[in-house]
Scaffold this active site. Structure first.
Site, PDB file in Angstrom:
ATOM      1  N   ARG A 104       0.852  -1.195   0.000  1.00 15.84           N
ATOM      2  CA  ARG A 104       0.000   0.000   0.000  1.00 15.84           C
ATOM      3  C   ARG A 104       0.883   1.237   0.000  1.00 15.84           C
ATOM      4  NH1 ARG A 104      -4.829   0.159   4.155  1.00 15.84           N
ATOM      5  NH2 ARG A 104      -3.168   0.691   5.576  1.00 15.84           N
ATOM      6  N   THR A 108      -1.265   7.428  -0.467  1.00 19.85           N
ATOM      7  CA  THR A 108      -2.589   7.273  -1.104  1.00 19.85           C
ATOM      8  C   THR A 108      -3.356   6.060  -0.584  1.00 19.85           C
ATOM      9  OG1 THR A 108      -1.701   5.855  -2.840  1.00 19.85           O
ATOM     10  CG2 THR A 108      -1.642   8.229  -3.262  1.00 19.85           C
ATOM     11  N   ASP A 200       0.103  -3.343  12.079  1.00 26.04           N
ATOM     12  CA  ASP A 200       0.630  -3.680  10.748  1.00 26.04           C
ATOM     13  C   ASP A 200       1.036  -5.159  10.740  1.00 26.04           C
ATOM     14  OD1 ASP A 200       2.387  -1.967   8.276  1.00 26.04           O
ATOM     15  OD2 ASP A 200       2.584  -4.127   8.588  1.00 26.04           O
TER      16      ASP A 200
HETATM   17  C1  PRP Z   1      -1.105  -4.878   4.262  1.00 26.49           C
HETATM   18  C2  PRP Z   1      -1.861  -6.187   4.322  1.00 26.49           C
HETATM   19  C3  PRP Z   1      -2.676  -6.160   3.076  1.00 26.49           C
HETATM   20  C4  PRP Z   1      -2.976  -4.688   2.898  1.00 26.49           C
HETATM   21  C5  PRP Z   1      -4.397  -4.457   3.319  1.00 26.49           C
HETATM   22  O1  PRP Z   1      -0.018  -4.974   3.434  1.00 26.49           O
HETATM   23  O2  PRP Z   1      -1.026  -7.304   4.425  1.00 26.49           O
HETATM   24  O3  PRP Z   1      -1.990  -6.659   1.939  1.00 26.49           O
HETATM   25  O4  PRP Z   1      -2.095  -3.977   3.772  1.00 26.49           O
HETATM   26  O5  PRP Z   1      -4.764  -3.153   3.081  1.00 26.49           O
HETATM   27  P1  PRP Z   1      -5.864  -2.730   2.017  1.00 26.49           P
HETATM   28  O6  PRP Z   1      -7.033  -3.634   2.200  1.00 26.49           O
HETATM   29  O7  PRP Z   1      -6.166  -1.307   2.399  1.00 26.49           O
HETATM   30  O8  PRP Z   1      -5.248  -2.826   0.655  1.00 26.49           O
HETATM   31  P2  PRP Z   1       1.063  -3.783   3.288  1.00 26.49           P
HETATM   32  O9  PRP Z   1       0.688  -2.874   2.177  1.00 26.49           O
HETATM   33  O10 PRP Z   1       1.269  -3.134   4.632  1.00 26.49           O
HETATM   34  O11 PRP Z   1       2.341  -4.534   2.790  1.00 26.49           O
HETATM   35  P3  PRP Z   1       3.275  -5.601   3.559  1.00 26.49           P
HETATM   36  O12 PRP Z   1       2.455  -6.862   3.720  1.00 26.49           O
HETATM   37  O13 PRP Z   1       4.409  -5.765   2.622  1.00 26.49           O
HETATM   38  O14 PRP Z   1       3.668  -5.018   4.888  1.00 26.49           O
HETATM   39  N1  URA Z   2      -2.616  -3.336   6.753  1.00 24.42           N
HETATM   40  C1  URA Z   2      -2.278  -3.816   7.974  1.00 24.42           C
HETATM   41  O1  URA Z   2      -1.276  -4.533   8.118  1.00 24.42           O
HETATM   42  N2  URA Z   2      -3.038  -3.463   9.017  1.00 24.42           N
HETATM   43  C2  URA Z   2      -4.121  -2.683   8.903  1.00 24.42           C
HETATM   44  O2  URA Z   2      -4.792  -2.405   9.908  1.00 24.42           O
HETATM   45  C3  URA Z   2      -4.463  -2.202   7.614  1.00 24.42           C
HETATM   46  C4  URA Z   2      -3.684  -2.556   6.567  1.00 24.42           C
END
Ligand code: PRP
Ligand code: URA
Length: 209
Positions: A104, A108, A200
């Protein structure tokens, strides 16, 4: 319209509560996520098609059941989805595993694609997309679109904690895809984090913060 299945088994709920606690460290977080993935996998695979097979027991012939031709693929969304793969594989060891890399954008909150490697016969498989967090739904929805563009016809989405906003987006974008989660939380905060959530997931899983 797709169905939202909330798998609120006491064992899952108990393990999720430990994961949510801010003092829970990466080792326990990782182990619990895999355990929950295995327990959820039991429900997700409930409707796998069976077919008849003729076998012989030590004392008789019989018509028994076996999982039919359509095999499974597990597709984690990197990074945090990786934490659910081993749990699913312990239930279905012959499943193939694909990977979709999305993160993400911190400003944005929109998903950015950086990797996609799938089993060659993905279009013939029942595909379960795994990612612990369904927040805005952007990442999951994009992953499902990518898989449909590769020919996938039978898809399920398995997450741990879902926000109503994410469920709504996936159901609007993919009315053919059922969603399975362990908990439906309250809302998203101004940073698009799930409240109460568990923070997270990727950072907690890999100890990167
Ligand atoms: C987190 C999570 C999802 C996403 C969810 O990943 O593991 O993939 O956010 O958010 P959304 O529903 O708003 O898209 P992140 O982007 O933090 O990446 P990471 O797993 O590499 O930490
Ligand atoms: N991604 C995460 O890992 N945690 C949240 O709460 C939302 C997005």
């Amino acid at each position: 319209m797709s169905t939202l299945h909330i798998i609120d088994h006491p064992l899952i709920t108990h393990k999720l509560t430990i994961m949510r606690r801010k003092e829970t460290g990466s080792k326990d977080f990782r182990e619990l996520l895999n355990e929950i993935a295995m327990l959820m996998g039991y429900e997700i695979t409930r409707d796998l098609p069976l077919e008849d097979v003729e076998i012989e027991t030590p004392v008789s012939k019989m018509t028994a059941k076996t999982i039919s031709g359509k095999k499974l693929a597990i597709v984690p969304i990197l990074r945090a989805g990786l934490g659910m793969v081993d749990g699913m594989l312990s239930l279905v060891p012959v499943a193939k595993v694909g990977h979709i890399g999305l993160y993400r954008d911190p400003e944005t909150h929109m998903p950015v694609e950086y990797y996609c490697k799938l089993p060659f016969d993905i279009e013939e498989r029942i595909t379960v997309v795994v990612d612990p967090m369904l927040a805005t739904g952007g990442s999951s929805s994009d992953a499902l679109t990518m898989l449909k563009n590769k020919g996938c016809k039978t898809l399920k989405l398995m997450c741990l904690v879902a926000a109503p906003e994410g469920v709504k987006k996936v159901q609007e974008d993919h009315p053919d895809v059922d969603i399975y989660c362990a908990a439906l939380d309250d809302h998203l905060n101004e940073h698009a984090y799930i409240i109460p959530g568990l923070g997270d997931a990727g950072d907690r899983l890999f100890g990167t913060k």
